[in-house]
Design an enzyme around this catalytic site. Structure first.
Site, short mmCIF file in Angstrom:
data_model
loop_
_atom_site.label_atom_id
_atom_site.label_comp_id
_atom_site.label_asym_id
_atom_site.label_seq_id
_atom_site.Cartn_x
_atom_site.Cartn_y
_atom_site.Cartn_z
N HIS A 291 0.81 -1.22 0.00
CA HIS A 291 0.00 0.00 0.00
C HIS A 291 0.85 1.27 0.00
O HIS A 291 0.31 2.37 0.16
CB HIS A 291 -0.96 0.02 1.20
N ASP B 110 2.32 -2.86 -9.80
CA ASP B 110 2.02 -4.14 -10.43
C ASP B 110 2.42 -4.17 -11.90
O ASP B 110 3.01 -5.15 -12.37
CB ASP B 110 0.53 -4.47 -10.28
#
Length: 405
Positions: free
Chosen positions: A45, A188
């Protein structure tokens, strides 16, 4: 979010794709674009807070076998879902691709990246393609990023176009933001594109500067364990956490007006101001600021060859995710508790957005069998469900394999 059924190694996956392409489209594909999933070793995060992350690409891939078309038609077949999709590049528009008008099925990721590639000025043409792979769905291993990366490479290859890989990663992130409704960070896509075998990727999510860090696992292996918990809360809570962090930045600007993200706040400064923040905001900010510090310490530990220090940082990361950021869940905590009690495990934590998904564990090879047995039996005893365990190698990033005709 992509294909769940395990299709074996890359060679067998490619062969299966080519066989089914012949059945569906009556010809052979010209190329196969492949993109890996990822496991984030530490730095959860932090990416959407302009911070630091340390993921690794894994040897679970999303493949798109494709052939160029000379028109704007896109014809797709998802092998694992046994689903067809067909659309025209000419009709793609933001209005009919907004999150309010789509249900986030696999085809929407492809439509979104196709639209953004066209909007970037590339002359994107149609393709015929079969899609398949073995990145588990909803497990926090970035199946959606693998899909958008592979799709971007397929469209670019099919159109004889090119694009810088950092730009591709940015478009993949925008696809999730604008057409799926998940305000994810850029990690990602970057790791799927830039992964390197046997290396983690230390990434500054603000500048996108990255360094490949040798893992030197020696006699240790990476074990990923899937809770099998569906992550219904992951998308909505992900966006909530992002908003909570942005609130923290606005409040901390009172004392540090030059900051634009939590990565700009040193932990020493935060400790001076944290008591003035509301409890929830304080907890969210504390986790992110401490996690950024842990990522940098983890890189130092790897460079020094200290896996024990790295493992301790993993455990501290999970504690922060559980207690301050509150994105873990009972099942993730059970898996980390089981793994942490096994002799030979040096580090374990949840990985991914949370509220289900997977844990990642570093374990000595001699303890691997014991770890697997205990994870299976004790998790079943405590939850009534059987976990899925993946033994993953750290792999290279996305590639395009051109086939001989």
């Amino acid at each position: 979010m992509m294909m769940q059924q395990y299709l074996g190694n890359i060679t067998s996956q490619h062969a299966l794709l080519q066989q089914n392409f012949q059945k569906i489209f009556g010809d052979s594909p010209e190329f196969i674009a492949s993109a890996p999933g990822r496991v984030n070793l530490i730095g959860e995060h932090t990416d959407y807070n302009d911070g630091y992350v340390l993921p690794a690409a894994i040897d679970k891939y999303l493949h798109i076998a494709a052939r160029k078309r000379t028109d704007n038609a896109v014809k797709l077949y998802a092998l694992n879902f046994n689903e067809h999709c067909q659309f025209s590049l000419e009709t793609l528009a933001p209005g009919n691709l907004s999150p309010q008008n789509v249900d986030a099925t696999w085809s929407n990721y492809i439509k979104g990246i196709a639209y953004l590639l066209k909007a970037s000025g590339r002359n994107i043409e149609g393709i015929e393609a079969i899609i398949a792979g073995d990145v588990p769905i909803g497990a926090g291993l970035s199946s959606s990023a693998a899909l958008t990366v592979a799709a971007a490479l397929a469209f670019l290859t099919g159109s004889d176009a090119d694009m810088d890989r950092k730009h591709i990663a940015a478009l993949c992130q925008r696809t999730e933001h604008e057409f799926i409704g998940v305000k994810c960070g850029i990690m990602d896509g970057v790791i799927s594109l830039f992964g390197r075998a046997e290396h983690a990727l230390f990434l500054d999510c603000r500048s996108l500067h990255h360094v490949h860090v040798p893992l030197n696992l020696d006699r240790h292996v990476i074990v990923i364990c899937n809770t099998k918990v569906k992550r219904e809360l992951a998308a909505s809570e992900y966006n909530t956490r992002r908003a909570e962090c942005e609130k923290g930045v606005k409040m901390l600007k009172k004392w540090r007006p030059s900051i634009t993200a939590l990565r700009d706040v040193p932990i020493t400064d935060f400790k001076k101001y944290e008591e003035a923040l509301p409890l929830l905001t304080r907890k969210r900010c504390r986790y992110i600021i401490e996690e950024n510090t842990r990522v940098n310490s983890a890189v130092d530990a790897l460079k020094a060859g200290s896996l024990q220090t790295f493992g301790a940082l993993m455990k501290a990361s999970h504690t922060g995710l559980r207690d301050d950021y509150e994105v873990s869940c009972k099942e993730l905590n059970i898996l980390t508790e089981i793994a942490g009690s096994v002799d030979g495990v040096i580090g374990t934590r949840m990985t991914g957005a949370g509220f289900g998904g997977c844990t990642v564990t570093l374990v000595h090879r001699n303890a691997l069998e014991t770890l697997q047995t205990r994870l299976k039996t004790e998790y079943l005893q405590q939850t009534g469900a059987e976990p899925e365990i993946y033994l993953c190698n750290v792999s290279d990033g996305a590639t395009v394999h051109h086939l001989s005709r």
